[in-house]
Design a protein around this motif. Sequence first.
Motif, short mmCIF file in Angstrom:
data_model
loop_
_atom_site.label_atom_id
_atom_site.label_comp_id
_atom_site.label_asym_id
_atom_site.label_seq_id
_atom_site.Cartn_x
_atom_site.Cartn_y
_atom_site.Cartn_z
N ASP A 196 0.85 -1.19 0.00
CA ASP A 196 0.00 0.00 0.00
C ASP A 196 0.88 1.25 0.00
O ASP A 196 1.60 1.50 0.97
CB ASP A 196 -0.89 -0.02 1.26
CG ASP A 196 -1.96 1.05 1.25
OD1 ASP A 196 -1.75 2.10 0.60
OD2 ASP A 196 -3.00 0.86 1.91
N PRO A 197 0.84 2.05 -1.08
CA PRO A 197 1.70 3.23 -1.13
C PRO A 197 1.35 4.31 -0.12
O PRO A 197 2.14 5.23 0.10
CB PRO A 197 1.53 3.74 -2.57
CG PRO A 197 0.33 3.06 -3.12
CD PRO A 197 0.07 1.84 -2.31
N SER A 198 0.18 4.20 0.53
CA SER A 198 -0.12 5.17 1.60
C SER A 198 0.60 4.79 2.89
O SER A 198 0.72 5.61 3.80
CB SER A 198 -1.64 5.25 1.84
OG SER A 198 -2.12 4.08 2.46
N LYS A 199 1.10 3.55 2.98
CA LYS A 199 1.84 3.09 4.17
C LYS A 199 3.33 2.91 3.90
O LYS A 199 4.16 3.17 4.76
CB LYS A 199 1.31 1.72 4.63
CG LYS A 199 -0.05 1.70 5.27
CD LYS A 199 -0.30 0.26 5.75
CE LYS A 199 -1.74 0.04 6.14
NZ LYS A 199 -2.00 -1.38 6.44
N TYR A 200 3.62 2.40 2.71
CA TYR A 200 4.99 1.97 2.42
C TYR A 200 5.64 2.77 1.30
O TYR A 200 4.95 3.34 0.45
CB TYR A 200 5.02 0.49 2.04
CG TYR A 200 4.64 -0.42 3.19
CD1 TYR A 200 5.55 -0.70 4.21
CD2 TYR A 200 3.37 -0.99 3.26
CE1 TYR A 200 5.20 -1.52 5.27
CE2 TYR A 200 3.01 -1.82 4.32
CZ TYR A 200 3.93 -2.08 5.33
OH TYR A 200 3.59 -2.88 6.37
N PHE A 201 6.96 2.79 1.33
CA PHE A 201 7.76 3.35 0.24
C PHE A 201 8.26 2.17 -0.57
O PHE A 201 9.11 1.41 -0.11
CB PHE A 201 8.93 4.17 0.82
CG PHE A 201 9.77 4.85 -0.22
CD1 PHE A 201 9.22 5.76 -1.11
CD2 PHE A 201 11.14 4.58 -0.30
CE1 PHE A 201 10.01 6.39 -2.07
CE2 PHE A 201 11.94 5.22 -1.24
CZ PHE A 201 11.37 6.13 -2.13
N ILE A 202 7.68 2.00 -1.74
CA ILE A 202 7.95 0.81 -2.55
C ILE A 202 8.88 1.19 -3.70
O ILE A 202 8.60 2.12 -4.46
CB ILE A 202 6.61 0.24 -3.10
CG1 ILE A 202 5.66 -0.10 -1.92
CG2 ILE A 202 6.86 -0.99 -3.96
CD1 ILE A 202 4.19 0.04 -2.26
N ILE A 203 10.00 0.50 -3.76
CA ILE A 203 10.98 0.76 -4.82
C ILE A 203 10.98 -0.44 -5.77
O ILE A 203 11.20 -1.57 -5.34
CB ILE A 203 12.39 0.95 -4.24
CG1 ILE A 203 12.41 2.05 -3.17
CG2 ILE A 203 13.40 1.26 -5.35
CD1 ILE A 203 13.73 2.14 -2.39
N VAL A 204 10.74 -0.17 -7.05
CA VAL A 204 10.79 -1.23 -8.06
C VAL A 204 12.00 -0.98 -8.97
O VAL A 204 11.95 -0.13 -9.87
CB VAL A 204 9.49 -1.28 -8.89
CG1 VAL A 204 9.58 -2.40 -9.94
CG2 VAL A 204 8.28 -1.53 -8.00
#
Length: 339
Positions: free
Chosen positions: A64-72
């Motif tokens: 969830d991008p509102s909770k986590y910083f997701i790097i692809v």
Amino acid sequence: MEYEIFNLGDVTLQSGVTLPNAFLAYKTYGKLNEKKDNVIIYPTAFGDQHVQNEWLIGNGMALDPSKYFIIVPNLLGNGLSSSPSNTPPPFDNANFPQVTIYDNVKFQYRLVTEKFGIQKIALVVGWSMGAIQSFQWGASYPDMVERIAPFCGGAKTWPQTYVVLNGMKAALMAAVGFESNKLNKLTSADMRAVGNVYAGWGVSQAFYREELYREMGYDSLEGFVAGVWEDSFMKMNPHNVLAMLWTGQNANISANPAYHGDFDAALKTIKAITCIMPGSTDLFCTVDDNKYEAKLIPNAVCHPIESIWGHFAGRGINIVDNKFIDDNLKHLLALSANG
């Protein structure tokens, strides 16, 4: 397609070759918090780019991008990060050097630490060749990675998986009469045969028997093979594919100076809480291979995706399989990383 570039400079690969002006293409979702501890790394699979990972990212989902910083981060060789198709001579096309999974993860580590100053990773997750990168993260940086969730992929390329990838490579080599000095004559049209080879491995026997391709809008087997397998592979650059096939065939989390090929030792070193999700009918990344790996990782469970979608149970197409993966990721992220 929006993404960012992280310049690596001149990098010395595991092979000893120096690749000049190397770079990683990546995309981020969400915001890095003040503690810099809400980080999820989600590497791409063979042939994929970051957009193919987006099915697993969204509000209300585990990622969830509102909770986590997701790097692809994009795999080297995929056409966005340094690849045969975008590297100038002398390393262009068939002259691109051999890049390992270990190399990829080392460069991703540089992105995470140098660009963002991150020291803790909540989760590394990935499908297929993304799965092996999540295992590699756990083995290379055991004190940094709190959880890993590889699905439809192993911690190394087991022998039969190697043979499957070799069949795909052979389809391209046949187009130039198995003469490696003629590889630069390859075109995207030569990729049609590769798609046909992969068609027998991507999904299960039951998928074909039950004609599940009709759910995808194809009214015949021939239409499905042409519309999905041939079409998707013919969109890829053959030199990029050969580079990624080499990376895949030689993938092994212990093939590096830290473990000197001791596969069991590499698995035992992984400290991350681990949830491995093989596809129950995956024909070339099998449940048995993952069970072997799960037994050696100290804090691992193996939860097969009960599905007749084969390897593509992890592809983000089938809603039931998607929910299973997302539910397991939610459970994993809810577990305390401190024990």
